[in-house]
Design a protein around this motif. Structure first.
Motif, PDB file in Angstrom:
ATOM      1  N   LEU A   1       8.314 102.234  27.094  1.00 47.16           N
ATOM      2  CA  LEU A   1       9.614 102.007  26.822  1.00 47.16           C
ATOM      3  C   LEU A   1      10.741 102.817  27.666  1.00 47.16           C
ATOM      4  O   LEU A   1      10.496 103.887  27.732  1.00 47.16           O
ATOM      5  N   ALA A   2      11.630 102.068  28.139  1.00 46.86           N
ATOM      6  CA  ALA A   2      12.683 102.854  29.032  1.00 46.86           C
ATOM      7  C   ALA A   2      14.154 102.309  28.723  1.00 46.86           C
ATOM      8  O   ALA A   2      14.220 101.331  28.654  1.00 46.86           O
ATOM      9  N   VAL A   3      15.016 103.511  28.525  1.00 44.02           N
ATOM     10  CA  VAL A   3      16.256 102.989  27.946  1.00 44.02           C
ATOM     11  C   VAL A   3      17.005 103.935  28.549  1.00 44.02           C
ATOM     12  O   VAL A   3      16.903 105.168  28.760  1.00 44.02           O
ATOM     13  N   PRO A   4      18.345 103.733  28.914  1.00 46.38           N
ATOM     14  CA  PRO A   4      19.273 104.933  29.586  1.00 46.38           C
ATOM     15  C   PRO A   4      19.755 105.887  28.446  1.00 46.38           C
ATOM     16  O   PRO A   4      19.931 107.034  28.639  1.00 46.38           O
ATOM     17  N   VAL A   5      20.169 105.388  27.314  1.00 41.88           N
ATOM     18  CA  VAL A   5      20.726 106.138  26.216  1.00 41.88           C
ATOM     19  C   VAL A   5      20.094 105.880  24.995  1.00 41.88           C
ATOM     20  O   VAL A   5      19.697 104.755  24.694  1.00 41.88           O
ATOM     21  N   GLY A   6      19.822 106.863  23.977  1.00 41.18           N
ATOM     22  CA  GLY A   6      19.076 106.515  22.713  1.00 41.18           C
ATOM     23  C   GLY A   6      19.304 107.872  21.593  1.00 41.18           C
ATOM     24  O   GLY A   6      19.558 109.020  22.203  1.00 41.18           O
ATOM     25  N   SER A   7      19.231 107.508  20.262  1.00 45.49           N
ATOM     26  CA  SER A   7      19.490 108.461  19.344  1.00 45.49           C
ATOM     27  C   SER A   7      18.238 109.376  19.491  1.00 45.49           C
ATOM     28  O   SER A   7      17.015 108.560  19.398  1.00 45.49           O
ATOM     29  N   PRO A   8      18.407 110.678  19.335  1.00 44.09           N
ATOM     30  CA  PRO A   8      17.232 111.506  19.372  1.00 44.09           C
ATOM     31  C   PRO A   8      16.144 111.075  18.245  1.00 44.09           C
ATOM     32  O   PRO A   8      14.940 111.169  18.255  1.00 44.09           O
ATOM     33  N   ARG A   9      16.724 110.860  17.044  1.00 41.72           N
ATOM     34  CA  ARG A   9      15.886 110.511  15.931  1.00 41.72           C
ATOM     35  C   ARG A   9      15.019 109.061  16.145  1.00 41.72           C
ATOM     36  O   ARG A   9      13.907 109.020  15.736  1.00 41.72           O
ATOM     37  N   THR A  10      15.981 108.309  16.534  1.00 40.63           N
ATOM     38  CA  THR A  10      15.084 106.865  16.945  1.00 40.63           C
ATOM     39  C   THR A  10      14.093 107.071  18.122  1.00 40.63           C
ATOM     40  O   THR A  10      12.952 106.679  18.029  1.00 40.63           O
ATOM     41  N   THR A  11      14.504 107.602  19.207  1.00 41.31           N
ATOM     42  CA  THR A  11      13.559 108.068  20.072  1.00 41.31           C
ATOM     43  C   THR A  11      12.303 108.666  19.654  1.00 41.31           C
ATOM     44  O   THR A  11      11.060 108.260  20.176  1.00 41.31           O
ATOM     45  N   ALA A  12      12.407 109.790  18.731  1.00 47.90           N
ATOM     46  CA  ALA A  12      11.209 110.206  18.325  1.00 47.90           C
ATOM     47  C   ALA A  12      10.444 109.253  17.470  1.00 47.90           C
ATOM     48  O   ALA A  12       9.216 109.344  17.629  1.00 47.90           O
ATOM     49  N   ALA A  13      11.107 108.453  16.684  1.00 48.80           N
ATOM     50  CA  ALA A  13      10.173 107.774  15.662  1.00 48.80           C
ATOM     51  C   ALA A  13       9.645 106.687  16.670  1.00 48.80           C
ATOM     52  O   ALA A  13       8.596 105.977  16.181  1.00 48.80           O
ATOM     53  N   LEU A  14      10.065 106.304  17.831  1.00 48.28           N
ATOM     54  CA  LEU A  14       9.525 105.156  18.765  1.00 48.28           C
ATOM     55  C   LEU A  14       8.225 105.893  19.671  1.00 48.28           C
ATOM     56  O   LEU A  14       7.579 104.860  20.114  1.00 48.28           O
ATOM     57  N   ARG A  15       8.175 107.126  19.762  1.00 53.46           N
ATOM     58  CA  ARG A  15       7.110 107.438  20.911  1.00 53.46           C
ATOM     59  C   ARG A  15       5.629 106.913  20.128  1.00 53.46           C
ATOM     60  O   ARG A  15       4.899 106.926  21.245  1.00 53.46           O
ATOM     61  N   PRO A  16       5.320 107.058  19.146  1.00 57.54           N
ATOM     62  CA  PRO A  16       4.080 106.826  18.736  1.00 57.54           C
ATOM     63  C   PRO A  16       3.740 105.280  18.951  1.00 57.54           C
ATOM     64  O   PRO A  16       2.764 104.812  18.859  1.00 57.54           O
ATOM     65  N   GLU A  17       4.601 104.552  19.240  1.00 54.62           N
ATOM     66  CA  GLU A  17       4.749 102.701  19.168  1.00 54.62           C
ATOM     67  C   GLU A  17       4.412 102.611  20.833  1.00 54.62           C
ATOM     68  O   GLU A  17       4.220 101.312  20.963  1.00 54.62           O
ATOM     69  N   CYS A  18       4.394 103.414  21.643  1.00 53.33           N
ATOM     70  CA  CYS A  18       4.220 103.304  23.103  1.00 53.33           C
ATOM     71  C   CYS A  18       3.568 104.334  23.757  1.00 53.33           C
ATOM     72  O   CYS A  18       3.078 105.362  23.086  1.00 53.33           O
ATOM     73  N   ASP A  19       3.024 104.280  25.108  1.00 57.00           N
ATOM     74  CA  ASP A  19       2.193 105.069  25.623  1.00 57.00           C
ATOM     75  C   ASP A  19       3.374 106.178  26.516  1.00 57.00           C
ATOM     76  O   ASP A  19       2.844 107.366  26.575  1.00 57.00           O
ATOM     77  N   ASP A  20       4.358 105.566  26.941  1.00 54.60           N
ATOM     78  CA  ASP A  20       5.156 106.551  27.580  1.00 54.60           C
ATOM     79  C   ASP A  20       6.784 106.037  27.053  1.00 54.60           C
ATOM     80  O   ASP A  20       6.818 104.798  26.721  1.00 54.60           O
ATOM     81  N   LEU A  21       7.511 106.973  27.041  1.00 62.30           N
ATOM     82  CA  LEU A  21       9.133 106.744  26.710  1.00 62.30           C
ATOM     83  C   LEU A  21       9.868 107.465  27.700  1.00 62.30           C
ATOM     84  O   LEU A  21       9.924 108.753  27.794  1.00 62.30           O
ATOM     85  N   VAL A  22      10.829 106.688  28.292  1.00 53.64           N
ATOM     86  CA  VAL A  22      11.830 107.426  29.365  1.00 53.64           C
ATOM     87  C   VAL A  22      13.258 107.032  28.835  1.00 53.64           C
ATOM     88  O   VAL A  22      13.520 105.842  28.502  1.00 53.64           O
ATOM     89  N   CYS A  23      13.807 108.120  28.365  1.00 49.76           N
ATOM     90  CA  CYS A  23      15.324 107.873  27.972  1.00 49.76           C
ATOM     91  C   CYS A  23      16.054 108.920  28.482  1.00 49.76           C
ATOM     92  O   CYS A  23      15.983 110.271  28.451  1.00 49.76           O
ATOM     93  N   LEU A  24      17.043 108.818  29.327  1.00 55.87           N
ATOM     94  CA  LEU A  24      18.064 109.496  30.099  1.00 55.87           C
ATOM     95  C   LEU A  24      18.887 110.375  29.324  1.00 55.87           C
ATOM     96  O   LEU A  24      18.937 111.673  29.491  1.00 55.87           O
ATOM     97  N   VAL A  25      19.341 109.906  28.417  1.00 54.96           N
ATOM     98  CA  VAL A  25      20.461 110.841  27.597  1.00 54.96           C
ATOM     99  C   VAL A  25      20.154 110.567  26.090  1.00 54.96           C
ATOM    100  O   VAL A  25      19.961 109.255  25.450  1.00 54.96           O
ATOM    101  N   GLN A  26      20.099 111.714  25.165  1.00 60.31           N
ATOM    102  CA  GLN A  26      19.906 111.674  23.816  1.00 60.31           C
ATOM    103  C   GLN A  26      21.202 112.475  23.107  1.00 60.31           C
ATOM    104  O   GLN A  26      20.763 113.421  22.763  1.00 60.31           O
ATOM    105  N   PRO A  27      22.197 111.912  22.995  1.00 58.68           N
ATOM    106  CA  PRO A  27      23.087 112.642  22.476  1.00 58.68           C
ATOM    107  C   PRO A  27      22.952 112.903  20.994  1.00 58.68           C
ATOM    108  O   PRO A  27      22.286 111.868  20.401  1.00 58.68           O
ATOM    109  N   PRO A  28      23.470 114.052  20.443  1.00 55.97           N
ATOM    110  CA  PRO A  28      23.053 114.532  19.055  1.00 55.97           C
ATOM    111  C   PRO A  28      23.638 113.467  18.186  1.00 55.97           C
ATOM    112  O   PRO A  28      23.042 113.219  17.076  1.00 55.97           O
ATOM    113  N   SER A  29      24.885 112.848  18.503  1.00 54.91           N
ATOM    114  CA  SER A  29      25.420 112.099  17.522  1.00 54.91           C
ATOM    115  C   SER A  29      25.461 110.570  18.139  1.00 54.91           C
ATOM    116  O   SER A  29      26.558 110.562  19.063  1.00 54.91           O
ATOM    117  N   LEU A  30      24.878 109.810  17.986  1.00 55.16           N
ATOM    118  CA  LEU A  30      25.042 108.314  18.696  1.00 55.16           C
ATOM    119  C   LEU A  30      25.284 107.280  17.362  1.00 55.16           C
ATOM    120  O   LEU A  30      24.360 106.843  16.831  1.00 55.16           O
TER     121      LEU A  30
END
Length: 217
Positions: free
Chosen positions: A159-188
């Motif tokens: 999974l590759a995205v430019p920006v993502g919520s830290p909470r959502t990004t963390a929740a999605l890590r088990p759903e894929c083998d690799d996750l690339v997210c450039l920016v994870q602002p604390p409040s999105l």
């Protein structure tokens, strides 16, 4: 970091993904975009990786009571994936959403035809698949897409995205083998906050972007 538009975001994401691709043995690479917003981003990624590009169409499910709130998502003909907590809070059952799901399913198939025509859906079995969107907030649609792809047997799912919520990004890590997210602002609150230009991407723009790639199975 913020982005001028989705093309700029795609170029920045592509730089990171080229580094990632150089570090591993990638089998039969395929880039899939979640339309419509993910397509301009994914096009830059596909060009940089010299990979075919296609789309995986997904649709959010909401309710007339709260149309701005996604409570589920569908991909292809798979059963809907629901946010069970939201269903309970709104006192809704799956049965009551049948008409909404049917309507969204029709729109999903309409878009598949507009974007792909009669070209077959590319096979993901045994391939390295990079799923690209323009950003992550709730992650419902992306979760449904990743689970759909996983069931079809890719060798590696990214999974590759430019920006993502830290909470959502963390929740999605088990759903894929690799996750690339450039920016994870604390409040999105909304993905568009991180783009200077976050206008709608039309069906015509999606089809025109896809046309040169001719992604095949």
């Amino acid at each position: 970091m913020s982005f001028r538009d989705r093309t700029h975001a795609g170029r920045e994401l592509a730089l990171r993904l080229v580094e990632w691709a150089d570090s591993g043995d990638l089998i039969d690479l395929l880039v899939l975009a979640l339309p419509s917003g993910g397509v301009p981003v994914a096009a830059e990624v596909a060009r940089a990786l010299h990979a075919p590009l296609d789309v995986l169409v997904a649709r959010e499910i909401s309710t007339p009571i709260s149309p701005e709130t996604a409570i589920g998502a569908i991909v292809a003909d798979d059963p809907p994936l629901y946010d069970r907590q939201s269903l309970a809070m709104m006192h809704l059952s799956e049965d009551r959403l049948g008409d909404v799901v049917a309507s969204e399913r029709n729109e999903l198939h309409r878009r598949e035809y507009v974007y792909r025509g009669r070209r077959p859906t590319p096979s993901v079995h045994g391939r390295t698949v990079v799923l690209v969107d323009d950003g992550l907030t709730t992650g419902l649609t992306v979760t449904a897409a990743l689970r759909f792809l996983r069931r079809h047997g890719p060798d590696r799912l990214v999974l590759a995205v430019p920006v993502g919520s830290p909470r959502t990004t963390a929740a999605l890590r088990p759903e894929c083998d690799d996750l690339v997210c450039l920016v994870q602002p604390p409040s999105l609150h909304a993905v568009g906050e991180w783009y200077e230009d976050f206008g709608q991407v039309s069906d015509t723009e999606v089809a025109d972007t896809l046309h040169p790639f001719h992604a095949t199975a």
